[in-house]
Design an enzyme around this catalytic site. Structure first.
Site, PDB file in Angstrom:
ATOM      1  N   THR A 144     -36.429  78.129  73.031  1.00 40.32           N
ATOM      2  CA  THR A 144     -37.251  79.256  72.584  1.00 40.32           C
ATOM      3  C   THR A 144     -37.986  78.919  71.268  1.00 40.32           C
ATOM      4  O   THR A 144     -38.862  78.061  71.262  1.00 40.32           O
ATOM      5  CB  THR A 144     -36.418  80.565  72.552  1.00 40.32           C
ATOM      6  OG1 THR A 144     -37.239  81.657  72.235  1.00 40.32           O
ATOM      7  CG2 THR A 144     -35.205  80.491  71.694  1.00 40.32           C
ATOM      8  N   ASP A 166     -37.411  85.984  82.510  1.00 37.69           N
ATOM      9  CA  ASP A 166     -37.710  85.862  81.078  1.00 37.69           C
ATOM     10  C   ASP A 166     -39.126  86.346  80.787  1.00 37.69           C
ATOM     11  O   ASP A 166     -40.078  85.980  81.486  1.00 37.69           O
ATOM     12  CB  ASP A 166     -37.557  84.391  80.677  1.00 37.69           C
ATOM     13  CG  ASP A 166     -37.692  84.150  79.185  1.00 37.69           C
ATOM     14  OD1 ASP A 166     -37.852  85.119  78.422  1.00 37.69           O
ATOM     15  OD2 ASP A 166     -37.636  82.971  78.788  1.00 37.69           O
ATOM     16  N   HIS A 181     -33.482  84.833  79.850  1.00 40.01           N
ATOM     17  CA  HIS A 181     -33.825  83.964  78.735  1.00 40.01           C
ATOM     18  C   HIS A 181     -32.575  83.256  78.199  1.00 40.01           C
ATOM     19  O   HIS A 181     -31.571  83.876  77.900  1.00 40.01           O
ATOM     20  CB  HIS A 181     -34.461  84.831  77.641  1.00 40.01           C
ATOM     21  CG  HIS A 181     -34.948  84.092  76.451  1.00 40.01           C
ATOM     22  ND1 HIS A 181     -36.036  83.251  76.480  1.00 40.01           N
ATOM     23  CD2 HIS A 181     -34.501  84.068  75.172  1.00 40.01           C
ATOM     24  CE1 HIS A 181     -36.246  82.754  75.276  1.00 40.01           C
ATOM     25  NE2 HIS A 181     -35.320  83.228  74.467  1.00 40.01           N
TER      26      HIS A 181
END
Length: 315
Positions: free
Chosen positions: A162, A259, A291
């Site tokens: 991320t 996600d 996610h």
């Protein structure tokens, strides 16, 4: 007797992640607890230790060394940047300790997980500056025993999840400046955090301004030139460096079906392919997952498959 209890006044907040009070204190609501390094993890046999990279600013790292076949064995190096929206989590957290023990064990790599400064105490671009400093330090290190005795600098990878994947992308555009002619062998970008002022692909038009990514960016980099179209968060923004300049021969990108960032990973991958970059990029979509599922639930079937794919990439 009258109560002397006082309630601290809120300055600003980023629900559901954290809150900042007017006295400067920060209260974080998400993220796992810190854990110490381990001389030998009982599940994987991986050893870990913490090192200081810089005193001012304070930048540190947790190193992971898998079981060795012999004392002279050289291993690929993975410089890893944890996720957490630039404001949560740590290289020293339980979740990342558990995950990187597994990565180091299965991939047989020496991992350096970077502890960079977090917003809001240190607004962006502090995390990018720390990432670049750490990458330079590791690539030129001549004193850290694990790196010098067991690190193969000809198999040198970077990656993250991320916001950490976002940092890794930023570094890929600068690696030609690394010392000692160190070359990046490849990059693993898991659920990369990118965004822009305009929706792309299947992203909803309605509510785009209130999206999580938009709110996070405004919070962690309130003075960003260009706002959400700053090149650090929008790699296709006007003035952004050409993706043709990405400094490695191969990139592995993961996206998850459930996600919010799914389409951004696909968008980024397509843009890399169209840029004229002379390398191989592969996109893997894991259907039905949330996610960063592999960090929260590393023992599931999909997580095992993802970790195995990462291991086969880091050769």
């Amino acid at each position: 007797m009258a109560s002397s209890t006082t309630t601290k006044e809120i300055d600003r907040e980023l629900p559901p992640l954290l809150r900042v009070y007017k006295d400067g204190t920060v209260e974080r609501f998400l993220g796992s607890s810190y854990v110490p390094p381990s001389p030998q993890d009982p599940d994987t046999g991986v050893s870990s230790k913490d090192i200081v990279i810089s005193e001012n600013p304070l930048i540190s790292a947790r190193l992971y060394l898998p079981k060795l076949e012999n004392h002279h064995q050289k291993l690929p190096i993975l410089v890893y940047f944890h996720g957490g929206a630039f404001c949560l989590e740590s290289a020293f957290s339980f979740l990342h300790q558990r995950y990187l023990n597994i990565i180091a064990s299965q991939a047989k790599v020496l991992v350096a997980s970077i502890e960079y400064r977090l917003a809001p105490e240190h607004p962006l671009p502090a995390a990018y500056e720390d990432g670049w400093y750490a990458l330079n330090w590791i690539s030129s290190n001549k004193s850290e025993p694990w790196l010098m005795n067991h690190g193969d600098f000809n198999r040198f990878y970077i990656g993250g999840d991320t916001s950490g994947a976002n940092i890794a992308h930023y570094l890929l555009l600068r690696v030609d400046q690394l010392p000692n002619q160190v070359k990046i062998s490849g990059a693993v970008l898991a659920f990369p955090l990118f965004w822009s002022s305009k929706p792309i692909l299947n992203e909803a038009v309605e509510g785009h301004e209130e999206s999580s990514a938009m709110q996070v960016w405004k919070f962690v980099y309130p003075d960003a030139p260009g706002g959400i179209d700053n090149p650090l968060i929008n790699p296709l923004a006007p003035g952004a460096a050409s993706l043709k300049e990405l400094g490695c021969p191969k990139i592995l990108i993961f996206v998850a079906g459930k996600d919010e960032l799914r389409d951004r990973g696909i968008w980024y991958c397509d843009a890399v392919k169209k840029s004229g970059w002379n390398g191989d990029v592969e996109l893997i979509e894991v259907e039905g997952e949330e996610h960063c599922f592999q960090i929260y639930h590393p023992q599931t079937h999909n997580s095992n498959n993802m970790i195995s794919r990462i291991a086969s990439f880091l050769v």
